[in-house]
Design a protein around this motif. Structure first.
Motif: not given
Lengths: 227, 280, 225
Positions: B180-181, B186-189, B239-240, B245-248
């Protein structure tokens, strides 16, 4: 006792561990520059009293004062106290020098490295400065423990059985050092079992029995009565 | 034993430099020493920066305590290898048991990741005080003129660093195992990881101090910490998942805010309560 | 208040008797007075007990946290007796909440458990209560035990709002304020009041028991010394 002020004052201190009354309303004044020895059988509360005087134990009631100031909540004034405890309080993975430098930094000593080296020399461990405590003998650790307690030049020194684990030669050396410290006017509080050492080092002998200071003797003859 | 001679041989200049704070000449045989003077000097605050509130030296002490702990760990390698290994093994076990298609895995990867981090990280949290208690070092630390807040923050920092090291291993490992991506953003994670670390370490450091005074420290700590960090694990996991899911959107921010609130509340609580946890 | 009245008013046994009568009345009312619900049948009667113990479980947690704070502030073991009594009663109520809730959920939703916010919160409370109980069990010194218990209680209390927030955002199917017949409402209110009184009596009893145990041990220690 050139200074009339009181280095340590113990005011009606009571401490319980669980149900057991360890210190029972102890009152004690140690004048600045005085050297006292606490004696008593095992479990009489000597170590507890010493640790309470070092503000490591919070009494259930009563106060400890250093030079007239209450110790509770005073972290800054802890630099007045140096203590040699039962356990050597050395980090096993730091070298002797690093242990001393760490202690010096914690106590705001201005030149920690220099001070650490000088003290290593004083206690005769300069050659072992880069070794770690676990590889040393008990006596060497005890000497380092003393260096750690002296690193910030405290006016009050508390020593819990400092002669434990030392050989005859080291004992003699330590007696000399302690007498020097005493001559400098430092306030010393010992827990000792050895009568001869007590006679050498004490201005006053206090006997602790079941949490009470039973005898407060001005001279050493009291030890004989206490024993 | 040459000690007895040496003490009288210190050059006078050393005596002043070594302990410049104190007016007392060190180990000088003549009695010019007057503790009363020392006391008044210390308490009068004669321009000494250490006496003026939160002095600089508390920051320096914080720094030295953190480096002492990290240095000890680097030398002894007592906790971190075990912690990283446990993390890897637990991650592999989870991956083994959840051999699912990516679409389903996506839903649970956050939760698995954070539970793994929590369980492996507990080792580090537990050792942060247990190690000090050996040889009475802990008492030594308490007998220095250092505020408990400073000690707490130093221990907290060491634990945050330990958890960050753990994540440096586990997040790539999970990315590889689940395909999974996780590292695509990297920033949000990293934001989630840092806030999560701070929260777990804040609660864990305080409760580790609590548990280490009892006799049953190591098995009690996870039991104490896990219920407390449930909102944090929930928030970090969600949040992870959203990050994968690219949902910010707002819901991602809401979880991040929760993590932030958790960290703030428990760092503050830790500072306030640590003093009670360490007294004898 | 006259002396006789005072004597009766502050008589524990009187209040215990009142609590016993009230809780019996409440149970009788639940089964005899309240009408049977149409869809769920007799299982709906669980709600009356469930709501009562759930409220008590939360109230005891608040009481525990407040008395813990007072202990840290005053260092008087009397506050710790309150805190410990609240812990034990709270744990009991929380366990009952989970058990009754689970039974009800099986009847209503045909599942034993789900991750609804209130269920999750109840579970977290129960886990914190349990952890505090285990922690206290391992410490012998009463003051140290009180201190450790107090720290856990206070952190737990700070955690509760965050738990509620997190779980509410997570998902939710718990009935919020269900429509009820007037008789049902009355029975529910009655049940809450009666059970609250009952558990409060239990809490007071436990507290005085803890205090007596403490005094007894003190006396024993004195006698030995």
């Amino acid at each position: 006792m050139t200074d009339p002020r009181i280095a340590i004052e113990v005011r009606r201190v009571t401490k319980r561990f669980g149900r057991r009354l360890v210190l029972d309303e102890i009152d004690l004044e140690v004048a600045a520059g005085e050297s006292i020895v606490l004696t008593g059988s095992n479990g009489a509360g000597k170590t507890t009293l010493l640790r309470t005087m070092a503000a490591l134990i919070r009494p259930n009631s009563g106060d400890i004062l250093w030079f007239g100031e209450k110790t509770s909540g005073q972290h800054e004034s802890r630099r007045l106290i140096g203590m040699v405890a039962h356990e050597n309080r050395l980090y096993p993975h730091l070298t002797l020098r690093e242990n001393l430098i760490f202690a010096a930094r914690m106590c705001d000593v201005v030149h920690p490295r220099h001070c650490a080296d000088s003290l290593l020399e004083t206690v005769g461990l300069l050659a072992h400065g880069d070794r770690t405590p676990p590889v040393l003998s008990k006596g060497m650790r005890q000497r380092l423990s003393l260096a750690r307690a002296l690193i910030h030049d405290p006016p009050i020194l508390l020593l819990d059985e400092p002669f434990e684990g030392l050989d005859a030669e080291a004992e003699q050396w330590l007696t000399g050092l302690l007498q020097d410290l005493r001559r400098q006017g430092r306030t010393l509080c010992f827990v000792l079992h050895d009568e001869a050492k007590t006679r050498l080092l004490a201005d006053r002998v206090l006997h602790l029995h079941q949490g009470r200071l039973l005898q407060v003797a001005a001279d050493q003859t009291a030890v004989a009565h206490a024993a | 034993m040459t000690g007895r001679n040496t003490i009288n041989h210190h050059p006078p200049e050393y005596q002043n430099r070594c302990c410049g704070r104190s007016p007392t000449p060190r180990l000088r045989p003549k009695v010019s020493h007057s503790p009363g003077d020392l006391r008044s000097d210390v308490s009068a605050g004669s321009g000494d920066p250490r006496r003026t509130g939160v002095s600089q030296s508390q920051y320096q002490k914080f720094y030295w305590m953190v480096s002492k702990d990290l240095l000890s760990e680097c030398r002894s390698l007592r906790v971190w290898p075990a912690m990283l290994l446990l993390g890897v093994v637990v991650a592999m076990m989870f991956a083994m048991q959840t051999d699912l298609p990516p679409q389903q895995l996506r839903q649970i990867v956050g939760g698995l990741l954070w539970l793994t981090i929590f369980f492996a990280g507990t080792l580090a949290l537990d050792r942060s005080f247990a190690a000090e208690r050996e040889d009475g070092c802990w008492e030594g630390l308490l007998s220095y003129p250092v505020s408990p807040t400073c000690v707490y923050l130093a221990k907290l920092t060491v634990n945050v660093v330990a958890l960050a090291a753990l994540e440096c291993v586990l997040i790539p490992l999970f990315a590889i195992l689940t395909d999974l991506p996780l590292l695509a953003h990297p920033g949000p994670i990293i934001t989630v990881a840092l806030l999560g670390n701070l929260g777990i370490a804040a609660v864990g450091t305080l409760l580790s101090a609590v548990a280490s005074t009892g006799k049953q420290s190591s098995y009690l700590l996870p039991l104490l910490v896990l219920p407390m960090v449930i909102p944090l694990v929930l928030g970090a996991a969600e949040a992870t998942r959203l990050a994968v899911e690219h949902d910010f959107g707002p819901s991602w921010w809401r979880w991040v805010e929760l993590l932030g609130a958790f960290a703030i509340v428990f760092v503050t609580a830790g500072i306030a309560l640590f003093e009670f946890a360490v007294e004898e | 208040m006259s002396q006789t009245a005072e004597k009766y008013f502050f008589n524990d046994y009187l209040w215990h008797a009142v609590a016993a009568v009230m809780v019996t009345t409440a149970i009788a009312a639940i089964f005899l007075l309240a009408p049977t619900e149409e869809t769920m049948g007799i299982a709906q009667r669980i709600v009356y007990i469930h709501v009562s113990v759930a409220w008590m479980g939360l109230a005891a947690f608040v009481l525990m946290a407040i008395t813990s704070g007072m202990y840290l502030f005053r260092r008087d073991l009397a506050w710790d007796h309150w805190s410990r009594a609240a812990l034990e009663i709270g744990w009991l109520c929380c366990s009952l909440t989970l058990a009754t809730g689970s039974l009800w959920a099986h009847a209503a939703w045909n599942i034993w458990w789900t991750w609804d916010p209130r269920l999750t919160t109840a579970f977290v409370l129960w886990a914190m209560y349990s952890a505090a109980l285990v922690l206290r069990g391992g410490v012998e010194d009463p003051h140290r035990r009180a201190r450790m218990g107090a720290i856990v209680a206070i952190i737990g209390m700070l955690d509760v709002p965050l738990v509620i927030m997190a779980t509410r955002w997570f998902r939710g199917i718990h009935p919020k304020s269900p429509q009820m017949e007037p008789t049902m409402r009355v029975v529910l209110l009655m049940s809450v009041v009666c059970f609250t009184l009952f558990f409060t009596m239990l809490l007071l009893l436990r507290r005085s028991q803890l205090r007596s145990a403490d005094m007894l041990e003190d006396l024993q220690a004195q006698a030995e010394a």
